[in-house]
Design a protein around this motif. Structure first.
Motif, PDB file in Angstrom:
ATOM      1  N   ALA A  79       0.290  -0.756  -7.597  1.00  0.00           N
ATOM      2  CA  ALA A  79       1.036  -1.659  -8.560  1.00  0.00           C
ATOM      3  C   ALA A  79       2.206  -0.463  -9.223  1.00  0.00           C
ATOM      4  O   ALA A  79       3.119  -0.757  -9.421  1.00  0.00           O
ATOM      5  N   GLU A  80       1.439   0.837  -9.849  1.00  0.00           N
ATOM      6  CA  GLU A  80       2.190   1.534 -10.599  1.00  0.00           C
ATOM      7  C   GLU A  80       3.433   2.123  -9.839  1.00  0.00           C
ATOM      8  O   GLU A  80       4.354   2.646 -10.635  1.00  0.00           O
ATOM      9  N   LYS A  81       3.151   2.271  -8.377  1.00  0.00           N
ATOM     10  CA  LYS A  81       4.310   2.670  -7.589  1.00  0.00           C
ATOM     11  C   LYS A  81       5.595   1.748  -7.814  1.00  0.00           C
ATOM     12  O   LYS A  81       6.740   2.225  -7.505  1.00  0.00           O
ATOM     13  N   ARG A  82       4.986   0.471  -8.013  1.00  0.00           N
ATOM     14  CA  ARG A  82       6.031  -0.739  -7.750  1.00  0.00           C
ATOM     15  C   ARG A  82       6.803  -0.875  -8.922  1.00  0.00           C
ATOM     16  O   ARG A  82       8.156  -1.031  -9.299  1.00  0.00           O
TER      17      ARG A  82
ATOM     18  N   PRO B 214       0.911  -1.016   0.144  1.00  0.00           N
ATOM     19  CA  PRO B 214       0.157   0.093   0.225  1.00  0.00           C
ATOM     20  C   PRO B 214       0.871   1.325   0.142  1.00  0.00           C
ATOM     21  O   PRO B 214       1.922   1.480   0.653  1.00  0.00           O
ATOM     22  N   ASP B 215       0.563   1.965  -0.812  1.00  0.00           N
ATOM     23  CA  ASP B 215       1.296   3.298  -0.919  1.00  0.00           C
ATOM     24  C   ASP B 215       0.845   4.513   0.061  1.00  0.00           C
ATOM     25  O   ASP B 215      -0.492   4.630   0.504  1.00  0.00           O
TER      26      ASP B 215
ATOM     27  N   PRO C 175       8.512  -4.899 -18.808  1.00  0.00           N
ATOM     28  CA  PRO C 175       7.064  -4.659 -18.825  1.00  0.00           C
ATOM     29  C   PRO C 175       6.179  -5.758 -17.921  1.00  0.00           C
ATOM     30  O   PRO C 175       6.739  -6.821 -17.764  1.00  0.00           O
ATOM     31  N   VAL C 176       5.422  -5.265 -16.993  1.00  0.00           N
ATOM     32  CA  VAL C 176       4.647  -6.327 -16.064  1.00  0.00           C
ATOM     33  C   VAL C 176       3.237  -6.094 -16.097  1.00  0.00           C
ATOM     34  O   VAL C 176       2.449  -5.018 -16.443  1.00  0.00           O
ATOM     35  N   GLY C 177       2.628  -7.177 -15.943  1.00  0.00           N
ATOM     36  CA  GLY C 177       1.208  -7.463 -16.068  1.00  0.00           C
ATOM     37  C   GLY C 177       0.772  -8.183 -14.838  1.00  0.00           C
ATOM     38  O   GLY C 177       1.366  -8.934 -14.348  1.00  0.00           O
ATOM     39  N   CYS C 178      -0.408  -7.572 -14.299  1.00  0.00           N
ATOM     40  CA  CYS C 178      -0.931  -8.337 -12.988  1.00  0.00           C
ATOM     41  C   CYS C 178      -2.573  -8.621 -13.087  1.00  0.00           C
ATOM     42  O   CYS C 178      -3.299  -7.991 -13.695  1.00  0.00           O
TER      43      CYS C 178
END
Length: 379
Positions: free
Chosen positions: A339-342, A208-209, A321-324
């Motif tokens: 997720a965008e922060k990580r 969590p941000d 590149p990452v997909g979740c």
């Protein structure tokens, strides 16, 4: 050191199977729990029911043959023999994909998705979505060798996979994983950006941000509550395996009922099963997975991954590149903004309506669709 790749088939001996039945016949049982639910752990009546089925009705030879329908191999990497499933697609332009399981899972989790991923045209899909699939057993899991010295953490496993894929002829490849497999896959994205074209995670670890705490969404509040529940009520196994893996392994290695219940309780807790694991997975499927712990007697070596890997938090930047894919009954869930922060290159993010921790096992059609959708953006 040899880079040979040797064919492998799962083959339990008759003596192993008879020993299992003897131990199940002679099991010493505790008294019944004091509650009418699973809040104290796996209920005695259900444990006895599954153990009796395992002893009297479960047909390992048929299940073994089913597992062996996929080509399997072993090769030595960094001094440890690695067992893996390797299925090449009939489509020449297929993308090589290494898929990694976690605890208490195994390659059994991927049985229902290998064929549609490798041969999409035979399963209502498009040849452009084809993959060559590699499913290794983590060191100390399944039929991979057990490390005999310390140091086999997630970073080292990721390095081994980055050696395995080129050894199979795949210099350019993608990676996918959940549970420990998610963390190994993230490490591949960190350590091998020159060869790994991208990763897909079904349990991404993105905390969590703090900047969002004053305007949390309902899903984010639910995710935080889920983390708290895990910490308070669901993580005893993890504390034990990360601090004293050897001690806990004696009972699990000696008693099939111990190994069965240690694993089965997590399939109740972590699947989207409405209170009973057999509402999403068959009893045979659950036992297939337990057998990949019982037969190789790897309670200690599998638990040791916790001891090895909990020493360092992964915060390195992921540049690929990452997909979740976020399943609603996952242990740890994240939101898109967390997720965008990580992940600097988050190219795919989807929240699903159904499914839990063992996504490929529980929801194979959804899982296949997610993997296809994600890697279309990375090929």
């Amino acid at each position: 050191m040899s880079n040979n790749i040797e064919p492998f088939r799962i083959a339990a001996s008759d003596a192993q199977l008879e020993d299992l039945k003897r131990r199940l016949r002679e099991a010493r049982w505790p008294e019944r729990e004091c509650v009418d639910d699973w809040s104290q752990g796996l209920p005695l009546a259900y444990a006895q029911e599954v153990a009796a089925y395992w002893r009297d009705k479960y047909d390992w030879r048929a299940r073994e043959a089913r597992l062996n329908r996929f080509a399997q191999f072993k090769t030595t990497i960094d001094g440890v023999g690695i067992h893996f499933v390797h299925v090449r697609s009939p489509h020449a332009a297929a993308l090589p994909l290494v898929m990694t399981h976690g605890w208490p899972g195994s390659i059994v989790e991927f049985q229902k998705v290998i064929e549609p991923l490798t041969n999409p045209t035979a399963h209502g899909g498009d040849a452009a979505d084809a993959f060559h699939i590699v499913c290794p057993s983590l060191p100390g899991y399944g039929f991979s060798d057990k490390p005999t010295s310390k140091g086999w953490n997630v970073q080292r496993i990721a390095s081994a996979w980055s050696e395995l894929m080129p050894r199979l002829g795949y210099k350019r490849y993608a990676a996918q994983g959940g549970d420990w497999g998610s963390i190994v896959t993230t490490c591949i994205g960190i350590q091998d950006p020159g060869n790994c074209v991208g990763i897909h995670l079904n349990m991404p670890i993105a905390m969590p941000d703090p900047a969002t705490m004053n305007d949390l969404t309902e899903n984010e509040k639910s995710a935080i509550a889920g983390m708290q529940h895990y910490n308070d009520w669901d993580s005893g196994y993890s504390k034990e395996q990360s601090t004293r893996p050897q001690t806990v392994s004696y009972g699990l290695t000696d008693s099939p009922v111990g190994q069965l219940t240690w694993i089965l309780e997590k399939f109740w807790s972590w699947t989207d099963c409405d209170g009973h694991p057999e509402s999403v997975l068959t009893r045979d499927e659950l036992l297939d997975n337990v057998m990949l712990y019982w037969l190789p007697a790897n309670a200690a070596s599998s638990a040791r991954l916790y001891w090895e890997s909990f020493r360092r938090t992964l915060t390195d930047p992921v540049t690929v590149p990452v997909g979740c894919s976020i399943f609603p009954k996952e242990i740890f869930r994240t939101s898109k903004r967390w997720a965008e922060k990580r992940f600097a290159k988050l190219v795919y993010f989807n929240e699903l309506a159904q499914g839990g921790h063992f996504a490929a096992f529980e929801q194979p059609e959804t899982f296949v669709r997610e993997v296809r959708n994600c890697f279309r953006l990375m090929r």
